[in-house]
Design an enzyme around this catalytic site. Sequence first.
Site, mmCIF file in Angstrom:
data_model
loop_
_atom_site.group_PDB
_atom_site.id
_atom_site.type_symbol
_atom_site.label_atom_id
_atom_site.label_comp_id
_atom_site.label_asym_id
_atom_site.label_seq_id
_atom_site.Cartn_x
_atom_site.Cartn_y
_atom_site.Cartn_z
ATOM 1 N N HIS A 72 -16.875 18.257 -59.832
ATOM 2 C CA HIS A 72 -16.206 19.214 -60.374
ATOM 3 C C HIS A 72 -14.605 19.093 -60.150
ATOM 4 C CE1 HIS A 72 -16.386 21.035 -55.846
ATOM 5 N NE2 HIS A 72 -17.366 20.283 -56.129
ATOM 6 N N ASP A 74 -13.285 22.477 -59.177
ATOM 7 C CA ASP A 74 -12.684 23.201 -58.264
ATOM 8 C C ASP A 74 -12.491 22.858 -57.133
ATOM 9 O OD1 ASP A 74 -15.306 23.535 -58.988
ATOM 10 O OD2 ASP A 74 -16.221 24.914 -58.017
ATOM 11 N N ASP A 105 -13.884 17.348 -50.618
ATOM 12 C CA ASP A 105 -14.506 18.150 -51.211
ATOM 13 C C ASP A 105 -13.941 18.891 -52.859
ATOM 14 O OD1 ASP A 105 -16.622 19.449 -52.535
ATOM 15 O OD2 ASP A 105 -17.013 20.265 -51.564
ATOM 16 N N GLU A 138 -18.337 24.720 -59.582
ATOM 17 C CA GLU A 138 -19.923 24.492 -58.452
ATOM 18 C C GLU A 138 -19.728 24.959 -57.434
ATOM 19 O OE1 GLU A 138 -21.513 21.647 -55.727
ATOM 20 O OE2 GLU A 138 -19.009 22.032 -55.346
ATOM 21 N N HIS A 355 -14.393 20.946 -46.514
ATOM 22 C CA HIS A 355 -13.961 23.089 -46.431
ATOM 23 C C HIS A 355 -13.437 23.500 -45.313
ATOM 24 C CE1 HIS A 355 -17.620 24.977 -49.393
ATOM 25 N NE2 HIS A 355 -17.413 23.472 -49.745
#
Length: 384
Positions: A72, A74, A105, A138, A355
Amino acid sequence: MNKQQEIDILSHLISIKSVNDHEAAVADYIESLFKPYEDQGVKIERVSYAPDRDNLIVTIGEGERMLGFSGHEDVVAPGDLSQWNSDPFKATIKDNMLYGRGASDMKSGLAALIAAMLDMLENHHVPGKIRLLCTVGEETGEYGAAQLTKLGYADNLAGLVIAEPGNDMHEIGYTSKGIIDYIVTSKGKGAHSSQPQKGINAIDHLIDFAVQVKPLMAKFDKVNPVLGPLTHVQSVFNGGEQINSVPAKAVMKGNIRTIPEYPNQVVFDTLNGLVDQLNQKPGYDLTIEYSFPEDAMPGDKDAPLIKLIEHVHDELFDGPIEPKGQAGASDGSEFLHAKGDFAIALIGPGNNTQHQSNECVDLDVYHQSIKFYQQLAEEFFAQP
């Protein structure tokens, strides 16, 4: 492709601020990398989800069987910048770790897939037909993957590898929980609190739902041997305007993590049934809606693709690799609805800093993951 070029691809991706938006800039950059190889039959397609939000599909090689790669475009917001030791959108290398938002990520995984495919093209050796699916959204609902699935881009794959972080390439995600985010709105009638009989208390009615939904969710008591039980959390509750008024509106939100034993539709039916039941009472006006629900992703740790990944991993990495279930959803929850029967595996060079502030990736793992994806493709197409 040398190691500095591999780092340059990842660094450029991190520099693009695709925080829950602006994925078109990521697609622009990836497209520019594959454009020089169009004379080798490379097919590049863009599918727009919304303005400035483009999915990208790159297909290389030939053959009847097709291996899918996916990542992904984003990332999540960087959060409190004071908690970062460097600019989150400028790749910074220290002690062989590369820092930046998306380093784990999953721009490292996406970059590794891109580099692996570019190496194949540069060396004029593509072992079979490979399709790279680069998706939008995503992090906020997998809606890019849903769009590509509906359009048929994942139909009849022979296998799909999603480069989500896998504990430095030591874990394979092969099954995952689903997600149901629900929002219940209760409408009442405002009145002065000194004359509550003239109003309808929206909070009271919403509390009835909140209390009664708990035992209903508790009845889903089967436990998946890998993923564990279905879980339910009431996470947001808002209502009322001021202390001396009967509240005319109240809203609650809940999050449910489903397992393959309980398909999402079964849970929908239960929630909708409770709302319908309460609305039979005088004055009740409840509605429920769902925000980007995702089905649980069933899987088989003994599937040929999973076994092949284990084999290739053993050839390239020290230490064991472990097939695991995932508590969170991924694009795999959407791609599983594509036509055909194929295994989905999640494995990438990221780690558990996703994150978080100072998100990072180990560069040795990143470089080795590029070799891993190349060899995986080579051995995948060597199989009958």
